[in-house]
Design an enzyme around this catalytic site. Structure first.
Site, short mmCIF file in Angstrom:
data_model
loop_
_atom_site.label_atom_id
_atom_site.label_comp_id
_atom_site.label_asym_id
_atom_site.label_seq_id
_atom_site.Cartn_x
_atom_site.Cartn_y
_atom_site.Cartn_z
N ASP A 59 -18.87 33.53 59.78
CA ASP A 59 -18.20 34.12 60.93
C ASP A 59 -16.98 33.28 61.31
O ASP A 59 -17.00 32.05 61.21
CB ASP A 59 -19.16 34.18 62.13
CG ASP A 59 -20.32 35.13 61.88
OD1 ASP A 59 -20.10 36.17 61.24
OD2 ASP A 59 -21.44 34.81 62.33
N ASP A 65 -13.12 31.41 71.38
CA ASP A 65 -14.52 31.03 71.17
C ASP A 65 -14.71 29.54 71.48
O ASP A 65 -15.65 29.14 72.18
CB ASP A 65 -14.94 31.27 69.71
CG ASP A 65 -15.09 32.74 69.37
OD1 ASP A 65 -15.66 33.49 70.18
OD2 ASP A 65 -14.65 33.13 68.28
N GLU A 87 -23.89 29.90 69.92
CA GLU A 87 -23.38 30.46 68.67
C GLU A 87 -22.29 29.58 68.07
O GLU A 87 -22.11 29.54 66.87
CB GLU A 87 -22.83 31.86 68.89
CG GLU A 87 -22.31 32.47 67.59
CD GLU A 87 -21.85 33.91 67.72
OE1 GLU A 87 -21.79 34.59 66.68
OE2 GLU A 87 -21.57 34.34 68.84
N GLU A 88 -21.59 28.84 68.91
CA GLU A 88 -20.46 28.06 68.45
C GLU A 88 -20.83 26.65 68.00
O GLU A 88 -19.95 25.82 67.74
CB GLU A 88 -19.40 27.98 69.56
CG GLU A 88 -18.94 29.33 70.08
CD GLU A 88 -18.47 30.27 68.98
OE1 GLU A 88 -17.90 29.79 67.98
OE2 GLU A 88 -18.69 31.49 69.12
N ASP A 106 -24.25 32.94 73.80
CA ASP A 106 -23.06 33.29 73.03
C ASP A 106 -21.91 33.20 74.02
O ASP A 106 -21.73 34.11 74.85
CB ASP A 106 -23.18 34.70 72.45
CG ASP A 106 -21.97 35.09 71.60
OD1 ASP A 106 -20.98 34.33 71.59
OD2 ASP A 106 -22.01 36.17 70.98
N LEU A 108 -18.76 33.64 73.91
CA LEU A 108 -17.78 34.72 73.91
C LEU A 108 -18.14 35.73 72.84
O LEU A 108 -17.77 35.57 71.68
CB LEU A 108 -16.35 34.21 73.69
CG LEU A 108 -15.32 35.29 74.02
CD1 LEU A 108 -15.09 35.35 75.52
CD2 LEU A 108 -14.02 35.05 73.30
N ASP A 109 -18.85 36.76 73.24
CA ASP A 109 -19.20 37.84 72.31
C ASP A 109 -18.03 38.82 72.21
O ASP A 109 -17.41 39.17 73.21
CB ASP A 109 -20.44 38.58 72.83
CG ASP A 109 -20.91 39.64 71.86
OD1 ASP A 109 -21.49 39.28 70.83
OD2 ASP A 109 -20.67 40.84 72.13
N GLU A 268 -28.25 36.82 71.42
CA GLU A 268 -27.63 38.13 71.58
C GLU A 268 -28.69 39.20 71.82
O GLU A 268 -28.71 39.86 72.86
CB GLU A 268 -26.77 38.47 70.37
CG GLU A 268 -25.51 37.62 70.25
CD GLU A 268 -24.67 37.94 69.03
OE1 GLU A 268 -23.44 37.95 69.16
OE2 GLU A 268 -25.25 38.16 67.94
#
Length: 340
Positions: A59, A65, A87-88, A106, A108-109, A268
């Site tokens: 990704d 992000d 997520e980051e 997350d 920034l989705d 998520e």
């Protein structure tokens, strides 16, 4: 009622961790306000859509992000949070070892939409701490709270603390989130669906037959016309479904790396599922209830279907019954009992 007043009432509940949960939601709301101001600047804030690098899962991490992750961690560092799974970040980050909560997030989705002025969001779950990093691998049923902050025409907060799903709107005049819907209620039936149909050739038979029957509309086995409402931003689709119903599909498919879906279970799918269920909807991986799936790793992927409860169940029937639907049913197929 402001978010602060709402959380103040929640703190008075008999839940042992209510005060800590309220403080953590407050910290995340503050981070959301800061992010909303940054996102509202668009290109004036710099090249927020610029790619920094590809992570080990394939990704792309965008500049926004990275900035969102830093803002979230900065605010959670002052909250009663022991660990953050983001997520980051490849691994969980230790903040306050003795704190009673962990957060999966997350930051920034929807980062692929940064430069298109489409809605993006922050998705989070709050769990009780204990057992070190294993606390981030609890089932979704163990969530104490979950929420989505959506940055769109308005900045909104979808929030549940396990007693319904409430919707808040950020008032730019006061800098406060104000309650705008005390209890979202997703209608059990719907006539809207959200799916990326460009991937249809990669879907399994159940998903393909289900969507094909929706497309056939009133002339097909469903007997009604359905509309497609696909934003390509899960948080935007989730907000729409909370407001007026519908069903969202992000199935696994035959492409390399997509067999188990692309969305992350812990930060998520689980929070979205909690919000949707608390509003009377359903959320599955096509067959299994999302909140009952046992996580095995922080960045575990899953297919995701959520929305109006009866429609989610209906799709599950296509997944488990090879003869569900019109085109391939022995009764309604092109070559059937009634047509040679």
């Amino acid at each position: 009622m402001t978010l602060g007043q709402y959380l103040g009432a929640y703190e008075m509940s008999e839940t042992p961790l209510a005060k800590a949960v309220a403080a953590t939601i407050g910290a995340l709301a503050d981070a959301g306000q800061q992010l909303a101001s940054l996102i509202a600047l668009g290109p004036l804030a710099g090249a927020m859509a610029a790619k920094r690098h590809d992570d080990r899962f394939g990704d792309s991490q965008k500049e926004l992000d990275f900035r969102a992750h830093a803002i979230v961690i900065d605010h959670l560092a002052a909250a009663p949070v022991a660990l953050v799974g983001s997520e980051e970040a490849d691994e969980a980050e230790l903040l306050n070892a003795d704190a009673p909560l962990v957060v999966a997030i997350d930051p920034l989705d929807g980062s692929s939409n940064i430069d298109t002025n489409a809605s993006v969001g922050t998705i989070f779950s709050i769990y009780p701490a204990g057992g070190g990093t294993a606390a981030l691998l609890q089932r979704g049923t163990q969530q104490l709270a979950a929420g989505v902050i959506i940055y769109g025409p308005q900045t909104g907060l979808m929030l549940t603390v396990g007693d319904g799903t409430a919707l808040f709107t950020l008032d730019p005049r006061t800098g406060q989130f104000s309650l705008t819907q005390a209890r979202a209620a997703i209608p059990p039936r719907c006539r809207e669906y959200a799916v990326n149909s460009s991937n249809a050739r990669h879907w399994d038979d159940g998903i393909r037959r289900y969507v094909a029957d929706l497309v056939k509309g009133a002339e097909g086995p469903r007997g009604t016309d359905f509309n497609t409402r696909w934003v390509a931003s899960m948080v935007a689709d989730a907000f729409r479904i909370l407001v007026r119903g519908g069903v969202y599909l992000y199935p696994g498919d035959a492409r390399p790396g997509y067999h188990e879906g692309r969305l992350r279970l812990i930060y998520e799918a689980n929070p979205i599922a909690f919000l949707i269920e608390q509003a009377g909807g359903g959320a599955t991986d096509g067959v299994r209830r999302i909140l009952e799936i046992e996580p095995t790793s922080l960045h575990q992927r899953t297919p995701l279907v959520f929305g109006s409860a009866e429609e989610v169940l209906h799709l599950g029937h296509y997944q488990t019954n090879a003869y569900a639907g019109g085109e391939e049913s022995p009764l309604f197929g092109t070559r059937s009992l009634f047509r040679a």
